[in-house]
Design a protein around this motif. Sequence first.
Motif, mmCIF file in Angstrom:
data_model
loop_
_atom_site.group_PDB
_atom_site.id
_atom_site.type_symbol
_atom_site.label_atom_id
_atom_site.label_comp_id
_atom_site.label_asym_id
_atom_site.label_seq_id
_atom_site.Cartn_x
_atom_site.Cartn_y
_atom_site.Cartn_z
ATOM 1 N N PHE A 19 6.700 5.404 -7.614
ATOM 2 C CA PHE A 19 5.719 4.777 -8.660
ATOM 3 C C PHE A 19 6.541 4.275 -9.723
ATOM 4 O O PHE A 19 7.212 4.770 -10.390
ATOM 5 N N LYS A 20 6.516 2.838 -9.617
ATOM 6 C CA LYS A 20 7.472 2.099 -10.620
ATOM 7 C C LYS A 20 7.175 2.024 -12.024
ATOM 8 O O LYS A 20 8.203 1.885 -12.880
ATOM 9 N N HIS A 21 5.941 2.661 -12.303
ATOM 10 C CA HIS A 21 5.764 2.604 -13.831
ATOM 11 C C HIS A 21 5.822 4.125 -14.051
ATOM 12 O O HIS A 21 5.327 4.315 -15.372
ATOM 13 N N HIS B 259 14.513 10.432 -17.459
ATOM 14 C CA HIS B 259 13.818 9.455 -18.340
ATOM 15 C C HIS B 259 14.095 7.910 -17.665
ATOM 16 O O HIS B 259 13.625 7.105 -18.218
ATOM 17 N N ARG B 260 14.583 7.822 -16.456
ATOM 18 C CA ARG B 260 14.839 6.355 -16.205
ATOM 19 C C ARG B 260 13.627 6.019 -15.133
ATOM 20 O O ARG B 260 13.125 6.942 -14.559
ATOM 21 N N TYR B 261 13.656 4.865 -15.098
ATOM 22 C CA TYR B 261 12.645 4.092 -14.218
ATOM 23 C C TYR B 261 13.209 3.838 -12.979
ATOM 24 O O TYR B 261 14.390 3.556 -12.672
ATOM 25 N N PRO B 262 12.346 3.838 -11.808
ATOM 26 C CA PRO B 262 13.139 3.706 -10.549
ATOM 27 C C PRO B 262 14.072 2.337 -10.518
ATOM 28 O O PRO B 262 15.045 2.344 -9.943
ATOM 29 N N ALA B 263 13.464 1.043 -11.050
ATOM 30 C CA ALA B 263 14.153 -0.131 -11.151
ATOM 31 C C ALA B 263 15.521 0.357 -11.792
ATOM 32 O O ALA B 263 16.434 -0.603 -11.565
ATOM 33 N N GLN B 264 15.878 1.161 -12.512
ATOM 34 C CA GLN B 264 16.952 1.487 -13.218
ATOM 35 C C GLN B 264 17.954 2.301 -12.459
ATOM 36 O O GLN B 264 19.182 3.017 -12.697
ATOM 37 N N SER C 199 0.928 -1.414 -0.086
ATOM 38 C CA SER C 199 0.042 -0.250 -0.065
ATOM 39 C C SER C 199 0.850 1.314 0.034
ATOM 40 O O SER C 199 0.325 2.375 -0.044
ATOM 41 N N GLN C 200 2.207 1.271 0.056
ATOM 42 C CA GLN C 200 3.094 2.339 0.207
ATOM 43 C C GLN C 200 3.090 3.263 -1.027
ATOM 44 O O GLN C 200 2.867 4.358 -0.794
ATOM 45 N N GLN C 201 2.920 2.827 -2.320
ATOM 46 C CA GLN C 201 2.800 3.631 -3.378
ATOM 47 C C GLN C 201 1.410 4.566 -3.192
ATOM 48 O O GLN C 201 1.317 5.510 -3.683
ATOM 49 N N GLU C 202 0.168 3.831 -2.862
ATOM 50 C CA GLU C 202 -0.686 4.494 -2.850
ATOM 51 C C GLU C 202 -0.991 5.543 -1.615
ATOM 52 O O GLU C 202 -1.500 6.768 -1.726
#
Lengths: 265, 354
Positions: free
Chosen positions: B86-88, B127-132, A160-163
Amino acid sequence: MRRLWIGLTYAVFALLIVVPLVKIATGSLEDGVSGLLDALLRPEALHALMMTGIIVVFVTLINTVFGVMLAIYLVRAAWLHPRIKGLLNSIVDLPYAVSPVIGGLMIVLLVGPDTALGALLEGAGIKIVYALPGMVIATLFVTFPLMVREVMPVLQEIGSQQEEAATMLGAYSWYTFWKVTWPSIRWGVIYGVVLTVARTLGEFGAVLVVSGNIMNLTQTATTLVYQDVENFNVVAANGVALVLAAFSVGLLLLMEWAKKRKEVH
Amino acid sequence: MHIEVKGLSKSFGDFKAVQDVSFGIKKGHLIGLLGPSGGGKTSILRMLAGLEAPTAGDILFHGKRVNDLPPQERGIGFVFQNYALFKHMTVFENVAFGLKVKKLPKDAIRERVQSLIELTGLKGFEHRYPAQLSGGQRQRVAFARALAPEPQLLLLDEPFAAIDAKIRSELRTWLKEMIERVGITSIFVTHDQDEAIEVADEIMIISKGRLEQKGTPWEIYKNPETQFVAEFIGESTTVDNVAALHGFEEAAAWTGTRGLIRPEYIEIGKPGEITLASATMRGVVRHIHFRGSEWMVELEIGDIRLITYRSLEKDVLKPGDPVDILIHRAYLFNESDSWIMENKLKVDPMPVII
């Protein structure tokens, strides 16, 4: 020895899945393409396929919306006592355990024309059993766990952390759902939709009990196949079955694709 | 933002996570909530944020009660323990999120995000995503994202917990500088005392849901108000029979009194090395351990064991060596009270004036 087992496994696979599929295809084409078309273009066949289509649309829409909502409430709601959550969680699986025929029977016993509730609704002009609403409800009963079970693990995994982060940045629940939760559960939902459609296309027992299988009225594709077989009209039965099988194969391919995307995200 | 908390409590069923906590925080201060894991620090933070509703008590911002204000309206930036990016979304989109919610014009959003990305040293990573990203970079993104809507209070939950030790101290310094530059009131939670002492203007020690003590790191180290604080901050050894130590005989007047002695309160020397001979007592070295920049010495006086440190510049001691031990002060406590006692013999009773 090992080769024998491998051979046996493939033999069982072929016997159970490939041979019937081939048989359906050849059986439907026994009288040539025109025979297949004749079987499919019968008014009752067109009506049955249309009924199946209508049920698919209703069931998928309702199951998607309420399945996702229930998954969110089961995973996220802090106001629900954990024990109540556990109970709800097990009830969701009930349709897996109960035979679809019994599911259909429960609906007949609840709102059938002989019951008080059914009579009352019928008096108001709403027919449930032996009509489309009953068939949709029966199919919903059978397909209900599919969406919930697909979405719940994804929600648990993302946490739920992102929310909460979105909340702290000023976003209210609707915005948070579409911008933060939805992108994460999207592929799970699509997978759930595919499963629901596939299950709805093939549903037989519950629908048979609830619909009464009235030709050109409440007959669906699966119950039509059943009736054609009863009437020794094997070519027609094979034809309708082939249409259903073709849809299922298409859905399976879609499902594989969705599964891959789900794993990526 | 000026913050005041009165009688804050939170229970989860029978478990009391936070009990009757009250404090005030001045505008622009950086506060560390320090305490053992599971002590209620995060619950306090979440109640300030509005993510958790208090069972009792009031939270006031600028003198106005905000208990019933939803978290969206409180104007608080929150940095989560695992950053919760927000990973997306890309770095840019993450930072822009709070501004988009506010429906700011596109140009204003771009300008604000760019300035924050420059401030946090993330230029080139938009422009990187968190996973990178690396752990430290994610931490910076989380910080920039929380600051974007210009909050009046910044809350950080274990901001360095997920970062490896080497970068951690670098990032601490960076964060402290950053918060000073932005001038925002900030509260961070940690279970690491070094972190709290190094970063915070003021520390609040939380244990078992209670606020044990609030003060600057130096005040807390110097004057611990409770036994828990004394034991939690810095190193120490607890001595049951403190009256047996030379210079602390008076402690026997309070029954059940125990003493807490820090390594830095103890001076040791080879026999005759310490000039204040009357205040010393004879002990034996039990063990020595090399600690990189000094020796840690385990001492034994009768059945009392103490530890202290000794400079590498002095003669190396061996286990079994007799040593003179001077204990400058002890922190005494019993069931009802606690206080600091200086070594009474350090004041020479018969001064010889030359």
